[in-house]
Design a protein around this motif. Structure first.
Motif, mmCIF file in Angstrom:
data_model
loop_
_atom_site.group_PDB
_atom_site.id
_atom_site.type_symbol
_atom_site.label_atom_id
_atom_site.label_comp_id
_atom_site.label_asym_id
_atom_site.label_seq_id
_atom_site.Cartn_x
_atom_site.Cartn_y
_atom_site.Cartn_z
ATOM 1 N N PHE A 93 0.831 -1.288 -0.228
ATOM 2 C CA PHE A 93 -0.070 0.153 -0.015
ATOM 3 C C PHE A 93 0.932 1.292 0.089
ATOM 4 C CE2 PHE A 93 -2.652 -3.138 1.627
ATOM 5 C CZ PHE A 93 -3.986 -3.115 1.097
ATOM 6 N N PRO A 94 0.420 2.211 -0.836
ATOM 7 C CA PRO A 94 1.114 3.683 -0.712
ATOM 8 C C PRO A 94 0.845 4.294 0.761
ATOM 9 C CG PRO A 94 -0.999 3.899 -1.912
ATOM 10 C CD PRO A 94 -0.791 2.347 -1.417
ATOM 11 N N VAL A 95 2.041 4.964 0.843
ATOM 12 C CA VAL A 95 2.206 5.627 2.372
ATOM 13 C C VAL A 95 2.157 7.264 2.362
ATOM 14 C CG1 VAL A 95 3.547 5.501 4.398
ATOM 15 C CG2 VAL A 95 3.615 3.565 3.063
ATOM 16 N N VAL A 96 1.733 7.779 3.212
ATOM 17 C CA VAL A 96 1.408 9.177 3.269
ATOM 18 C C VAL A 96 2.119 9.528 4.513
ATOM 19 C CG1 VAL A 96 0.598 11.315 3.065
ATOM 20 C CG2 VAL A 96 -0.290 9.652 1.600
ATOM 21 N N GLU A 97 3.172 10.096 4.770
ATOM 22 C CA GLU A 97 3.733 10.603 6.072
ATOM 23 C C GLU A 97 2.963 12.058 6.343
ATOM 24 O OE1 GLU A 97 8.022 10.604 7.557
ATOM 25 O OE2 GLU A 97 8.235 9.734 5.772
ATOM 26 N N LEU A 98 2.332 12.135 7.415
ATOM 27 C CA LEU A 98 1.543 13.365 7.985
ATOM 28 C C LEU A 98 2.232 14.248 8.960
ATOM 29 C CD1 LEU A 98 -1.906 11.563 8.388
ATOM 30 C CD2 LEU A 98 -0.866 12.552 6.608
ATOM 31 N N LEU A 99 2.763 15.233 8.696
ATOM 32 C CA LEU A 99 3.475 16.406 9.499
ATOM 33 C C LEU A 99 2.720 17.538 9.845
ATOM 34 C CD1 LEU A 99 6.266 16.334 7.210
ATOM 35 C CD2 LEU A 99 5.772 14.673 8.795
ATOM 36 N N PRO A 100 2.648 17.983 11.354
ATOM 37 C CA PRO A 100 1.819 18.670 12.006
ATOM 38 C C PRO A 100 2.578 20.293 11.890
ATOM 39 C CG PRO A 100 2.877 17.570 13.778
ATOM 40 C CD PRO A 100 3.322 16.968 12.389
ATOM 41 N N GLY A 101 1.813 21.194 12.264
ATOM 42 C CA GLY A 101 2.712 22.496 12.535
ATOM 43 C C GLY A 101 3.463 22.557 13.828
ATOM 44 N N TYR A 102 3.900 23.764 13.955
ATOM 45 C CA TYR A 102 4.687 24.229 15.345
ATOM 46 C C TYR A 102 4.059 25.383 16.062
ATOM 47 C CZ TYR A 102 8.329 25.075 18.485
ATOM 48 O OH TYR A 102 9.090 25.361 19.832
ATOM 49 N N PRO A 103 3.814 24.992 17.238
ATOM 50 C CA PRO A 103 3.927 23.432 18.065
ATOM 51 C C PRO A 103 2.721 22.886 17.547
ATOM 52 C CG PRO A 103 2.991 25.376 19.511
ATOM 53 C CD PRO A 103 3.509 25.996 18.154
ATOM 54 N N GLY A 104 2.967 21.339 17.495
ATOM 55 C CA GLY A 104 1.814 20.604 17.105
ATOM 56 C C GLY A 104 2.151 19.014 17.707
ATOM 57 N N SER A 105 1.155 18.330 17.670
ATOM 58 C CA SER A 105 1.231 17.038 18.112
ATOM 59 C C SER A 105 1.007 16.181 16.784
ATOM 60 C CB SER A 105 0.120 16.577 19.072
ATOM 61 O OG SER A 105 0.056 15.188 19.194
ATOM 62 N N ALA A 106 1.661 15.017 16.663
ATOM 63 C CA ALA A 106 1.479 13.907 15.492
ATOM 64 C C ALA A 106 0.325 13.694 15.477
ATOM 65 C CB ALA A 106 2.424 13.103 15.318
ATOM 66 N N LYS A 107 -0.620 13.552 16.824
ATOM 67 C CA LYS A 107 -1.917 13.155 16.807
ATOM 68 C C LYS A 107 -3.148 14.305 16.116
ATOM 69 C CE LYS A 107 -1.703 10.895 21.545
ATOM 70 N NZ LYS A 107 -2.266 11.109 22.762
ATOM 71 N N ALA A 108 -2.392 15.386 15.770
ATOM 72 C CA ALA A 108 -3.612 16.548 15.166
ATOM 73 C C ALA A 108 -4.211 16.021 13.973
ATOM 74 C CB ALA A 108 -2.564 17.700 15.071
ATOM 75 N N TRP A 109 -3.453 15.161 13.303
ATOM 76 C CA TRP A 109 -4.004 14.746 12.024
ATOM 77 C C TRP A 109 -5.247 13.672 12.177
ATOM 78 C CZ3 TRP A 109 -3.584 15.773 6.864
ATOM 79 C CH2 TRP A 109 -2.428 16.558 6.486
ATOM 80 N N PHE A 110 -5.251 12.967 13.416
ATOM 81 C CA PHE A 110 -6.122 12.055 13.658
ATOM 82 C C PHE A 110 -7.288 12.843 14.628
ATOM 83 C CE2 PHE A 110 -2.485 9.281 12.865
ATOM 84 C CZ PHE A 110 -2.872 8.929 11.807
ATOM 85 N N GLY A 111 -6.859 13.341 15.590
ATOM 86 C CA GLY A 111 -7.695 14.031 16.664
ATOM 87 C C GLY A 111 -8.598 15.554 16.309
ATOM 88 N N SER A 112 -7.632 16.116 15.310
ATOM 89 C CA SER A 112 -8.246 17.608 15.172
ATOM 90 C C SER A 112 -8.879 17.715 13.513
ATOM 91 C CB SER A 112 -7.162 18.604 15.405
ATOM 92 O OG SER A 112 -6.758 18.658 16.791
ATOM 93 N N LEU A 113 -7.634 17.045 12.614
ATOM 94 C CA LEU A 113 -8.306 17.151 11.357
ATOM 95 C C LEU A 113 -9.094 16.083 11.071
ATOM 96 C CD1 LEU A 113 -5.093 18.227 9.430
ATOM 97 C CD2 LEU A 113 -6.892 19.769 10.247
ATOM 98 N N HIS A 114 -9.303 14.853 11.697
ATOM 99 C CA HIS A 114 -10.008 13.575 11.618
ATOM 100 C C HIS A 114 -9.870 12.965 10.315
ATOM 101 C CE1 HIS A 114 -12.109 15.109 15.139
ATOM 102 N NE2 HIS A 114 -12.386 16.189 14.678
#
Length: 396
Positions: free
Chosen positions: A154-175
């Motif tokens: 499967f293709p992969v996408v690395e998700l990068l948050p802003g600063y300051p920011g948690s890696a969880k933001a892509w799941f917990g905030s951007l859903h």
């Protein structure tokens, strides 16, 4: 007690209730000298204000995933074990294919949104090349465990948050996983593996996602250690054709910089409200000198490239917030570098998660058209348009 955990939030709510009840019940009942009564009332007011401020901060932090733990908040967290000089390719001269296999144990991730859409898993990775020790979150697409796809990568996408920011933001905030799950099931978006590594590696400073000898090797962490671990533990498509990046704000800058610098590792990048000059985040280690700024400016890297990199870039922004940087990249890019610019009107919102959340789906539809090397989609989306900039609305 975890900064983002339910127990801490519940405790603050209880303290806020107590702080409100104390002056209501005791204000006129206090006895003793006038000075002592005044001091007690001041303390009650300070307690009420302090608990209210703390509660609001935690609610905002949980909603935006700015600080992941107490170390991030207090500036005491440091995830760098060592930062040796790893050379131009960031491997220390060791070919990536010769690195030993990395087998990791994954656990269900905790926090808002982490149990939705099949659940996000997390592991603590010890970066053998970068010298970084930090967590990496992984979400698998619905097809991953289906028998019909058991031999597919499967293709992969690395998700990068802003600063300051948690890696969880892509799941917990951007859903992101919740938005993409039904589209992956229907075949409108390719079944990507979503990988969100920690990028907040230094106390009180942004890494710029670059290698800075003696400080942090963030580039090697993101482009070597993390992909190596994912490839060793999941059926991930090989790079560069199977790998891309996506980020917002400082993470958008990182996504483009990494793709431009490593076309041998990534095929595409999505930038939402990004910038080219590292001075866009003044607390970045790459913004501290003209030489570092120039060495980590993707616009200058494209201009100096002897051969234009075979990468595709999706760049969205508003006037004064990412759009001009995107246009600059498009002007300087030469084939086979493909730059797609999306203009966002000011009415769409400001530099917030509310602006970036609706962009997840169109960005991943674009990624689907640009990157699906093994035909893992159930159906083929419409052919992309190649015509210049695209104005979009807030939710398109």
């Amino acid at each position: 007690m975890s900064l983002t955990g339910t127990p801490f939030l519940t405790t603050l709510i209880a303290l806020a209730v107590v702080a409100l009840a104390l002056p209501l019940g005791l204000w006129s009942r206090l006895r003793g000298p006038r000075l002592l009564r005044a001091a007690a009332r001041v303390l009650m007011l300070l307690f009420a204000q302090g608990t209210a401020i703390a509660l609001v901060f935690v609610l905002v932090n949980n909603d935006n995933n700015l600080y992941d733990d107490w170390g991030d908040l207090l500036g005491t967290g440091d995830h760098v074990r060592q930062a040796a000089d790893l050379g131009v390719n960031g491997t220390g001269g060791i070919p990536v294919e010769q690195l030993p296999s990395v087998r990791q144990r994954f656990e269900p991730a905790s926090g808002p949104g982490m149990h939705a859409a099949g659940g996000v898993r997390v592991t603590q990775l010890r970066g053998r090349v970068s010298g970084v020790d930090a967590e990496v979150y992984v979400w698998l697409p619905p097809q991953y465990d289906e028998p019909a796809y058991r031999h597919r990568r499967f293709p992969v996408v690395e998700l990068l948050p802003g600063y300051p920011g948690s890696a969880k933001a892509w799941f917990g905030s951007l859903h992101a996983h919740e938005q993409l799950l039904p589209l992956m099931r229907s075949g409108r978006v390719a079944p990507f593996i979503l990988v969100a590594p920690r990028t907040n590696l230094l106390s009180g400073r942004d890494t710029g996602c670059a290698n800075t000898t003696g400080t942090v090797n963030a580039d090697s962490w993101l482009s070597i250690d993390v992909p190596k671990m994912v490839a060793d533990n999941f059926r991930a498509a090989p790079g560069p054709s199977g790998w891309s990046l996506a980020g917002y704000s400082a993470g958008a800058h990182c996504a483009v910089r990494l793709a431009v610098a490593h076309p041998d590792r990534y095929r595409a990048a999505v930038s939402m409200s990004g910038y080219n000059d590292p001075i866009g985040e003044r607390r970045s280690v790459t913004a501290q000198s003209p030489a570092r700024r120039a060495a980590n400016n993707p616009c200058l890297l494209l201009r100096k490239a002897a051969v234009p990199p075979r990468i595709a870039l999706y760049l969205s922004g508003q006037p004064g917030d990412g759009y001009e940087a995107a246009v600059a990249l498009r002007r300087i890019a030469k084939p086979p570098t493909d730059v797609h610019v999306v203009f966002l009107p000011r009415s769409a919102g400001g530099h917030t998660l509310a602006l970036w959340r609706p962009q997840v789906v169109p960005a991943f539809r674009w990624l689907t058209r640009k990157q699906d090397p093994h035909g893992t989609r159930r159906s083929t989306p419409p052919a992309p348009s190649n015509g210049g900039s695209t104005p979009v609305g807030h939710a398109s």
